[in-house]
Design a protein around this motif. Structure first.
Motif, PDB file in Angstrom:
ATOM      1  N   GLN A 104      16.187  30.774 -52.113  1.00 51.93           N
ATOM      2  CA  GLN A 104      16.919  31.425 -53.207  1.00 51.93           C
ATOM      3  C   GLN A 104      17.568  30.381 -54.105  1.00 51.93           C
ATOM      4  O   GLN A 104      17.649  29.199 -53.735  1.00 51.93           O
ATOM      5  N   THR A 105      18.023  30.798 -55.244  1.00 46.47           N
ATOM      6  CA  THR A 105      18.642  29.866 -56.184  1.00 46.47           C
ATOM      7  C   THR A 105      19.822  29.146 -55.520  1.00 46.47           C
ATOM      8  O   THR A 105      20.594  29.754 -54.773  1.00 46.47           O
ATOM      9  N   GLY A 106      19.911  27.854 -55.752  1.00 46.26           N
ATOM     10  CA  GLY A 106      21.016  27.063 -55.206  1.00 46.26           C
ATOM     11  C   GLY A 106      20.845  26.658 -53.748  1.00 46.26           C
ATOM     12  O   GLY A 106      21.746  26.074 -53.152  1.00 46.26           O
ATOM     13  N   SER A 107      19.679  26.919 -53.160  1.00 48.89           N
ATOM     14  CA  SER A 107      19.531  26.618 -51.724  1.00 48.89           C
ATOM     15  C   SER A 107      19.158  25.155 -51.464  1.00 48.89           C
ATOM     16  O   SER A 107      19.186  24.713 -50.318  1.00 48.89           O
ATOM     17  N   GLY A 108      18.791  24.398 -52.502  1.00 47.10           N
ATOM     18  CA  GLY A 108      18.543  22.964 -52.315  1.00 47.10           C
ATOM     19  C   GLY A 108      17.085  22.539 -52.453  1.00 47.10           C
ATOM     20  O   GLY A 108      16.722  21.448 -52.020  1.00 47.10           O
ATOM     21  N   LYS A 109      16.261  23.348 -53.070  1.00 43.38           N
ATOM     22  CA  LYS A 109      14.837  23.000 -53.228  1.00 43.38           C
ATOM     23  C   LYS A 109      14.689  21.740 -54.092  1.00 43.38           C
ATOM     24  O   LYS A 109      14.019  20.794 -53.718  1.00 43.38           O
ATOM     25  N   THR A 110      15.325  21.765 -55.256  1.00 50.63           N
ATOM     26  CA  THR A 110      15.180  20.645 -56.191  1.00 50.63           C
ATOM     27  C   THR A 110      15.760  19.370 -55.578  1.00 50.63           C
ATOM     28  O   THR A 110      15.156  18.300 -55.678  1.00 50.63           O
ATOM     29  N   TYR A 111      16.909  19.487 -54.947  1.00 47.90           N
ATOM     30  CA  TYR A 111      17.552  18.317 -54.323  1.00 47.90           C
ATOM     31  C   TYR A 111      16.625  17.723 -53.270  1.00 47.90           C
ATOM     32  O   TYR A 111      16.449  16.513 -53.185  1.00 47.90           O
ATOM     33  N   THR A 112      16.014  18.573 -52.463  1.00 45.96           N
ATOM     34  CA  THR A 112      15.139  18.072 -51.398  1.00 45.96           C
ATOM     35  C   THR A 112      13.903  17.402 -51.991  1.00 45.96           C
ATOM     36  O   THR A 112      13.467  16.355 -51.522  1.00 45.96           O
ATOM     37  N   GLY A 118      16.796  15.897 -60.093  1.00 50.63           N
ATOM     38  CA  GLY A 118      16.622  17.296 -60.483  1.00 50.63           C
ATOM     39  C   GLY A 118      17.899  17.939 -60.973  1.00 50.63           C
ATOM     40  O   GLY A 118      17.884  19.048 -61.480  1.00 50.63           O
ATOM     41  N   GLN A 119      19.028  17.254 -60.807  1.00 50.33           N
ATOM     42  CA  GLN A 119      20.294  17.829 -61.257  1.00 50.33           C
ATOM     43  C   GLN A 119      20.684  17.276 -62.625  1.00 50.33           C
ATOM     44  O   GLN A 119      21.853  17.124 -62.945  1.00 50.33           O
ATOM     45  N   GLY A 120      19.689  16.933 -63.403  1.00 47.74           N
ATOM     46  CA  GLY A 120      19.936  16.483 -64.763  1.00 47.74           C
ATOM     47  C   GLY A 120      20.310  15.010 -64.850  1.00 47.74           C
ATOM     48  O   GLY A 120      20.683  14.528 -65.909  1.00 47.74           O
ATOM     49  N   LEU A 221      25.807  30.343 -59.134  1.00 45.78           N
ATOM     50  CA  LEU A 221      25.414  29.742 -57.863  1.00 45.78           C
ATOM     51  C   LEU A 221      24.921  28.303 -58.001  1.00 45.78           C
ATOM     52  O   LEU A 221      24.775  27.597 -57.014  1.00 45.78           O
ATOM     53  N   ASN A 222      24.592  27.884 -59.210  1.00 47.18           N
ATOM     54  CA  ASN A 222      24.030  26.541 -59.383  1.00 47.18           C
ATOM     55  C   ASN A 222      24.255  26.070 -60.818  1.00 47.18           C
ATOM     56  O   ASN A 222      23.815  26.721 -61.761  1.00 47.18           O
ATOM     57  N   ARG A 223      24.920  24.905 -60.972  1.00 48.60           N
ATOM     58  CA  ARG A 223      25.221  24.419 -62.325  1.00 48.60           C
ATOM     59  C   ARG A 223      23.972  23.903 -63.035  1.00 48.60           C
ATOM     60  O   ARG A 223      23.897  23.851 -64.241  1.00 48.60           O
ATOM     61  N   HIS A 224      22.971  23.456 -62.250  1.00 50.33           N
ATOM     62  CA  HIS A 224      21.717  22.966 -62.851  1.00 50.33           C
ATOM     63  C   HIS A 224      20.555  23.722 -62.238  1.00 50.33           C
ATOM     64  O   HIS A 224      19.750  23.169 -61.507  1.00 50.33           O
ATOM     65  N   SER A 225      20.485  24.982 -62.498  1.00 53.88           N
ATOM     66  CA  SER A 225      19.454  25.793 -61.878  1.00 53.88           C
ATOM     67  C   SER A 225      18.136  25.667 -62.646  1.00 53.88           C
ATOM     68  O   SER A 225      18.106  25.810 -63.867  1.00 53.88           O
ATOM     69  N   SER A 226      17.046  25.378 -61.913  1.00 51.75           N
ATOM     70  CA  SER A 226      15.734  25.328 -62.565  1.00 51.75           C
ATOM     71  C   SER A 226      15.347  26.777 -62.867  1.00 51.75           C
ATOM     72  O   SER A 226      15.398  27.605 -61.973  1.00 51.75           O
ATOM     73  N   ARG A 227      14.991  27.020 -64.059  1.00 47.02           N
ATOM     74  CA  ARG A 227      14.618  28.392 -64.427  1.00 47.02           C
ATOM     75  C   ARG A 227      13.123  28.643 -64.295  1.00 47.02           C
ATOM     76  O   ARG A 227      12.636  29.734 -64.508  1.00 47.02           O
TER      77      ARG A 227
END
Ligand SMILES: Nc1ncnc2c1ncn2[C@@H]1O[C@H](COP(=O)(O)OP(=O)(O)OP(=O)(O)O)[C@@H](O)[C@H]1O
Length: 316
Positions: A104-112, A118-120, A221-227
């Motif tokens: 789900q959004t904010g669960s850490g996919k991009t970070y992983t 991925g956080q800009g 839920l996430n300041r830098h959410s990938s849309r």
């Protein structure tokens, strides 16, 4: 739950290749801590996680995975423990490999996958924070050096947003690309750019360039959410050459895209030149070249008795 491979699973050098399912529990973010949230997912060891719920949501539950990474686990631990290194080796052996992050959004996919990039972040992250992507690029180039392979590497990067496909590597204003299907290629994105690279710096810069073009926005839920959904593909072509006096090429014409023969002890990979990007070679890692017959192949190949299984004179 752990999903086992089907009996028809593809075979690797060490037996059938099964998909692995790993889970990573991320630590609470600062805003979650401030809000007084508490963790409800805990690793129990041995590939299981326990989810404690409130009575409103139903009873507690335990799930099993190929591997579980807890909140304190590092990016390196996730890379080493999730089978990524083996996946890169399989890709080098000619298999098509996919890493898919789901949650789900904010669960850490991009970070992983990408670390703080991925956080800009626009500058290079500390090496300890690099994600699975950057680590697999390094592993790929390392493997290539240690195997002494002559690799041709290229990358394509796209995002799917609102059911539209956008190329993240092509310069200029974003434009939508059509999704096509053909008998020979299956599904493919028309006019997608594929960029050659040779070094870690070059692919890291392509990843940064593409990631900066992705659609992101802030929400609760996430300041830098990938849309969007993003798909980075690395194409690996391995060339083998014929050392003088060994092996040799089968009688031509020899279509572009096929390896041109193999020498004694060489590992050959053949692929179908009509596939772009090429799918996994049918006979990866064999000492002898084998080609499979296709309608598109020149007549001399179709009629040749050894067209579907050619053995190099120099190979055992
Ligand atoms: N393992 C981790 N350690 C520290 N911080 C993390 C970890 N995983 C995620 N975070 C932080 O949690 C927040 C959400 O992570 P991330 O953006 O990766 O989620 P996501 O699943 O990609 O979300 P979305 O689908 O909205 O893009 C970010 O601020 C990120 O830095």
């Amino acid at each position: 739950p752990v999903v086992r491979g089907s009996p028809g699973a593809p075979r690797g050098p060490h037996g059938p290749i099964h998909p692995t399912h790993t889970i990573r529990v991320r630590p609470l973010t600062c805003s979650e801590v401030r809000r007084g949230d508490r963790r409800v997912v805990h690793s129990l060891g041995g590939g299981t996680v326990h989810v404690s719920t409130t009575s409103v949501l139903g009873p507690d539950a335990t799930f099993g995975f190929s591997a579980v990474f807890d909140a304190g686990d590092s990016q390196e631990a996730v890379f080493e423990g999730s089978g990524m290194r083996q996946l890169v080796e399989l890709a080098m052996d000619g298999f098509s490999c996919t890493v898919f992050a789901f949650g789900q959004t904010g669960s850490g996919k991009t970070y992983t996958l990408m670390g703080p990039l991925g956080q800009g972040e626009t500058h290079a992250a500390s090496p300890a924070l690099l994600g699975l992507m950057q680590r697999s690029f390094a592993c790929l180039l390392e493997q290539s050096r240690s195997r002494g392979s002559d690799l041709a590497l290229s990358a394509s990067y796209l995002e799917i947003y609102n059911e539209q496909i956008r190329d993240l590597l092509s310069p200029g204003p974003p434009c939508t690309l059509p999704l096509r299907w053909s008998k020979t290629r299956g599904f493919y994105v028309e006019n997608q750019l594929s960029v050659d690279f040779e070094s870690l710096e070059a692919i890291a810069s392509l990843l940064l360039q593409g990631s900066q073009r992705r659609r992101t926005s802030a929400h609760a839920l996430n300041r830098h959410s990938s849309r969007s959904h993003a798909l980075l593909t690395i194409h690996i072509r391995i060339h083998c050459t014929t050392p003088a006096g060994h092996g040799g090429s089968p009688p031509g014409p020899w279509p572009t895209g096929y390896s041109r023969g193999c020498g004694q002890g060489a590992v050959c990979h053949c692929w179908d030149p009509s596939e772009s990007p090429p799918r996994a070679p049918r006979y990866p890692g064999r000492r002898c070249c084998k080609v499979w017959r296709k309608k598109s192949m020149p007549c001399s190949w179709k009629t040749s008795p050894c067209a579907s299984s050619w053995v190099c004179p120099g190979c055992p």
